[in-house]
Design an enzyme around this catalytic site. Structure first.
Site: not given
Length: 218
Positions: A103, A121
């Protein structure tokens, strides 16, 4: 509106950042999976994708979306991925699914990084979510001792091997006041491949799914 609906909504919103005739970087995880499902609806408009994990590549291929190796790609217009935590500066913790290294590579290679997440989040201080650190297997104990010196409590992720053949240490109980500095210090430990702090290269855009709609942070 439940968490899955919020994730789906931000995935739909991220489609606006997909440019026709370009190659798209695609992340890993539940929110990224919703994005893949939406991307399938416009797959004829893009030239292909670069996947951050084997699981993502399989899901893309299952939709008939072209998947390319990063080494044969000159330019990625946008990378779309989720996060385990984000602060208001768009510094992230990622890697709950164990794909943090790939990633991070794709994020670095992309012109723009769009992070998609639900509102839960967004935090004031990173670190309540355990920070994943990918480690060369033979260095596990040494790296763990060094992480303790930095104030964390590393826990070996039992029974898990990354797509790169390495192991993960999840570092608990770290209040990360300076994410850029902590990211660098951990990466400087010999035996660490990389860690799940995306601070030196943060997201460019954070799309948050809220009950009131999509909130965009830049």
């Amino acid at each position: 509106m439940n968490q899955d609906e919020l994730k789906k909504n931000v995935a739909i919103a991220a489609i606006d950042y997909v440019e026709t005739g370009t190659i798209i970087g695609v992340g890993t995880g539940s929110t990224a999976n919703y994005f893949i499902d939406e991307l399938a609806k416009i797959k004829s408009k893009i030239d292909g994708t670069v996947a951050s994990s084997v699981a993502t590549a399989e899901r893309l291929k299952g939709h008939g979306i072209r998947v390319l190796e990063l080494n044969v790609v000159d330019d990625i217009s946008v990378y779309v991925d989720g996060a385990d935590e984000s602060n208001k500066y768009l510094h992230l913790i990622k890697g709950g699914g164990g794909a943090l290294t790939r990633e991070k590579i794709i994020a670095a290679a992309s012109d723009k990084f769009v992070c998609i997440a639900d509102e839960s989040k967004l935090v004031d201080i990173l670190g309540e979510f355990p920070l994943p650190v990918e480690v060369i297997p033979m260095a596990r104990s040494y790296v763990a001792r060094e992480l303790v010196k930095l104030g964390g409590q590393p826990v070996y992720r039992e029974g898990f091997t990354t797509d790169n053949g390495n192991i993960i240490l999840d570092v608990k109980n770290m209040q990360i006041m300076d994410p850029v500095e902590v990211e660098q210090k951990i990466n400087n430990i010999v035996g660490v491949v990389t860690n799940g702090l995306f601070a030196a290269r943060p997201a460019d855009v954070l799309l948050l799914g809220t009950k009131e709609g999509i909130k965009t942070l830049t």
